[in-house]
Design a protein around this motif. Structure first.
Motif, PDB file in Angstrom:
ATOM      1  N   CYS A 106     -82.848 -28.903  77.869  1.00 10.46           N
ATOM      2  CA  CYS A 106     -82.881 -30.063  78.756  1.00 10.46           C
ATOM      3  C   CYS A 106     -81.482 -30.199  79.339  1.00 10.46           C
ATOM      4  N   PHE A 107     -81.422 -30.385  80.649  1.00  5.73           N
ATOM      5  CA  PHE A 107     -80.123 -30.480  81.310  1.00  5.73           C
ATOM      6  C   PHE A 107     -80.259 -31.363  82.541  1.00  5.73           C
ATOM      7  N   LYS A 108     -79.114 -31.806  83.036  1.00  7.30           N
ATOM      8  CA  LYS A 108     -79.107 -32.661  84.217  1.00  7.30           C
ATOM      9  C   LYS A 108     -78.839 -31.836  85.462  1.00  7.30           C
ATOM     10  N   GLN A 109     -79.602 -32.148  86.490  1.00  4.57           N
ATOM     11  CA  GLN A 109     -79.322 -31.646  87.829  1.00  4.57           C
ATOM     12  C   GLN A 109     -79.242 -32.889  88.694  1.00  4.57           C
ATOM     13  N   ASP A 159     -87.562 -23.431  79.748  1.00 10.86           N
ATOM     14  CA  ASP A 159     -87.610 -22.483  78.659  1.00 10.86           C
ATOM     15  C   ASP A 159     -86.230 -21.828  78.562  1.00 10.86           C
ATOM     16  N   LEU A 160     -85.787 -21.497  77.368  1.00 11.50           N
ATOM     17  CA  LEU A 160     -84.467 -20.920  77.170  1.00 11.50           C
ATOM     18  C   LEU A 160     -84.268 -19.647  77.987  1.00 11.50           C
ATOM     19  N   LYS A 161     -85.305 -18.808  78.079  1.00  9.28           N
ATOM     20  CA  LYS A 161     -85.201 -17.580  78.883  1.00  9.28           C
ATOM     21  C   LYS A 161     -84.921 -17.916  80.344  1.00  9.28           C
ATOM     22  N   ASP A 162     -85.627 -18.906  80.879  1.00  7.25           N
ATOM     23  CA  ASP A 162     -85.431 -19.304  82.274  1.00  7.25           C
ATOM     24  C   ASP A 162     -84.045 -19.914  82.486  1.00  7.25           C
ATOM     25  N   PHE A 163     -83.575 -20.650  81.494  1.00  2.00           N
ATOM     26  CA  PHE A 163     -82.249 -21.258  81.597  1.00  2.00           C
ATOM     27  C   PHE A 163     -81.167 -20.174  81.629  1.00  2.00           C
ATOM     28  N   LYS A 164     -81.324 -19.134  80.812  1.00  2.00           N
ATOM     29  CA  LYS A 164     -80.361 -18.025  80.822  1.00  2.00           C
ATOM     30  C   LYS A 164     -80.329 -17.360  82.197  1.00  2.00           C
ATOM     31  N   LYS A 165     -81.510 -17.192  82.796  1.00  2.00           N
ATOM     32  CA  LYS A 165     -81.574 -16.619  84.145  1.00  2.00           C
ATOM     33  C   LYS A 165     -80.850 -17.513  85.144  1.00  2.00           C
ATOM     34  N   MET A 166     -81.034 -18.827  85.005  1.00  2.00           N
ATOM     35  CA  MET A 166     -80.358 -19.772  85.901  1.00  2.00           C
ATOM     36  C   MET A 166     -78.839 -19.650  85.768  1.00  2.00           C
ATOM     37  N   LEU A 167     -78.369 -19.443  84.551  1.00  2.00           N
ATOM     38  CA  LEU A 167     -76.928 -19.253  84.339  1.00  2.00           C
ATOM     39  C   LEU A 167     -76.440 -17.986  85.033  1.00  2.00           C
ATOM     40  N   LYS A 168     -77.175 -16.894  84.880  1.00  2.00           N
ATOM     41  CA  LYS A 168     -76.790 -15.634  85.510  1.00  2.00           C
ATOM     42  C   LYS A 168     -76.787 -15.747  87.027  1.00  2.00           C
ATOM     43  N   GLN A 169     -77.757 -16.512  87.557  1.00  2.00           N
ATOM     44  CA  GLN A 169     -77.867 -16.682  89.006  1.00  2.00           C
ATOM     45  C   GLN A 169     -76.944 -17.787  89.518  1.00  2.00           C
ATOM     46  N   LYS A 170     -76.207 -18.400  88.604  1.00  2.00           N
ATOM     47  CA  LYS A 170     -75.276 -19.494  88.916  1.00  2.00           C
ATOM     48  C   LYS A 170     -75.980 -20.712  89.526  1.00  2.00           C
ATOM     49  N   SER A 171     -77.253 -20.904  89.138  1.00  2.00           N
ATOM     50  CA  SER A 171     -78.006 -22.093  89.546  1.00  2.00           C
ATOM     51  C   SER A 171     -77.533 -23.312  88.763  1.00  2.00           C
ATOM     52  N   VAL A 172     -76.939 -23.059  87.607  1.00  2.00           N
ATOM     53  CA  VAL A 172     -76.266 -24.100  86.822  1.00  2.00           C
ATOM     54  C   VAL A 172     -74.871 -23.576  86.514  1.00  2.00           C
ATOM     55  N   SER A 173     -73.945 -24.490  86.321  1.00  2.00           N
ATOM     56  CA  SER A 173     -72.557 -24.088  86.097  1.00  2.00           C
ATOM     57  C   SER A 173     -72.129 -24.440  84.674  1.00  2.00           C
ATOM     58  N   PRO A 174     -70.976 -23.944  84.252  1.00  2.00           N
ATOM     59  CA  PRO A 174     -70.463 -24.302  82.929  1.00  2.00           C
ATOM     60  C   PRO A 174     -70.263 -25.822  82.761  1.00  2.00           C
ATOM     61  N   LYS A 175     -70.166 -26.537  83.868  1.00  2.00           N
ATOM     62  CA  LYS A 175     -69.989 -27.995  83.814  1.00  2.00           C
ATOM     63  C   LYS A 175     -71.314 -28.757  83.760  1.00  2.00           C
ATOM     64  N   THR A 176     -72.419 -28.046  83.916  1.00  2.00           N
ATOM     65  CA  THR A 176     -73.737 -28.688  83.865  1.00  2.00           C
ATOM     66  C   THR A 176     -73.890 -29.408  82.526  1.00  2.00           C
ATOM     67  N   ILE A 177     -74.402 -30.623  82.576  1.00  2.00           N
ATOM     68  CA  ILE A 177     -74.610 -31.417  81.363  1.00  2.00           C
ATOM     69  C   ILE A 177     -75.917 -30.992  80.707  1.00  2.00           C
ATOM     70  N   VAL A 178     -75.824 -30.634  79.419  1.00  2.00           N
ATOM     71  CA  VAL A 178     -77.000 -30.279  78.625  1.00  2.00           C
ATOM     72  C   VAL A 178     -77.153 -31.301  77.506  1.00  2.00           C
ATOM     73  N   PHE A 179     -78.357 -31.345  76.958  1.00  2.00           N
ATOM     74  CA  PHE A 179     -78.653 -32.254  75.850  1.00  2.00           C
ATOM     75  C   PHE A 179     -78.766 -31.426  74.575  1.00  2.00           C
ATOM     76  N   ASP A 180     -77.941 -31.756  73.599  1.00  2.00           N
ATOM     77  CA  ASP A 180     -77.991 -31.069  72.310  1.00  2.00           C
ATOM     78  C   ASP A 180     -78.931 -31.840  71.398  1.00  2.00           C
ATOM     79  N   ASN A 181     -80.193 -31.457  71.412  1.00  2.00           N
ATOM     80  CA  ASN A 181     -81.214 -32.180  70.652  1.00  2.00           C
ATOM     81  C   ASN A 181     -81.211 -31.846  69.162  1.00  2.00           C
TER      82      ASN A 181
END
Length: 159
Positions: free
Chosen positions: A101-104, A112-134
């Protein structure tokens, strides 16, 4: 006993259940009533038991229990059974730990974690993106380490 979560110490235990979607406005009152009823009845036989709940961003169900109470496996099983019932009733996923879960902007996303990893590789989210540590475990952690940039979370290993 159901109490206001603000009255619990920072060491109070917490459990966070992220929903795969935001709850619809017409569902909110019913969900809050069910959460209140469950929390009130959770350990009714223990007069010293203090618990609370919160629905955050109309997406995260959080249960609190005072740190000085003993919770047995059957107490946690009751909580999980209740959450399973909510999943079925509202057609949501609340127990899948392989998601992020993250903020946009102002919106909370669920991937899904796999999709999130792809988003990171594609730079759709940045290291500054806020995530929720559940996976946090205390009220203090919820207040200070639940919403953090990717770089300050366990997700930073995917950067």
């Amino acid at each position: 006993m159901l109490i206001d979560c603000d009255l619990l110490s920072n060491e109070a235990k917490v459990w966070v259940y992220p929903s795969s979607r935001k709850f619809y406005p017409q569902e909110i009152e019913g969900i809050k009533k069910e959460l209140e009823d469950f929390t009130t009845e959770w350990k009714l036989e223990d007069e010293n038991f203090k618990a609370s709940y919160k629905l955050i961003y109309n997406r995260f169900i959080v249960f609190y229990a005072a740190e000085d109470v003993e919770l047995k496996n059957e107490d946690i099983d009751k909580q999980v059974a209740f959450i399973l019932g909510l999943q079925e009733k509202y057609s949501v996923e609340l127990l899948d730990k392989m998601n992020v879960c993250f903020k946009q902007g102002e919106f909370v996303q669920y991937k899904d974690l796999k999709d999130f990893k792809k988003m990171l590789k594609q730079k759709s989210v940045s290291p500054k993106t806020i995530v929720f540590d559940n996976l946090i475990q205390t009220k203090g952690e919820l207040e200070s380490h639940w919403e953090v940039p990717i770089t300050e979370s366990w997700y930073n290993r995917f950067l």
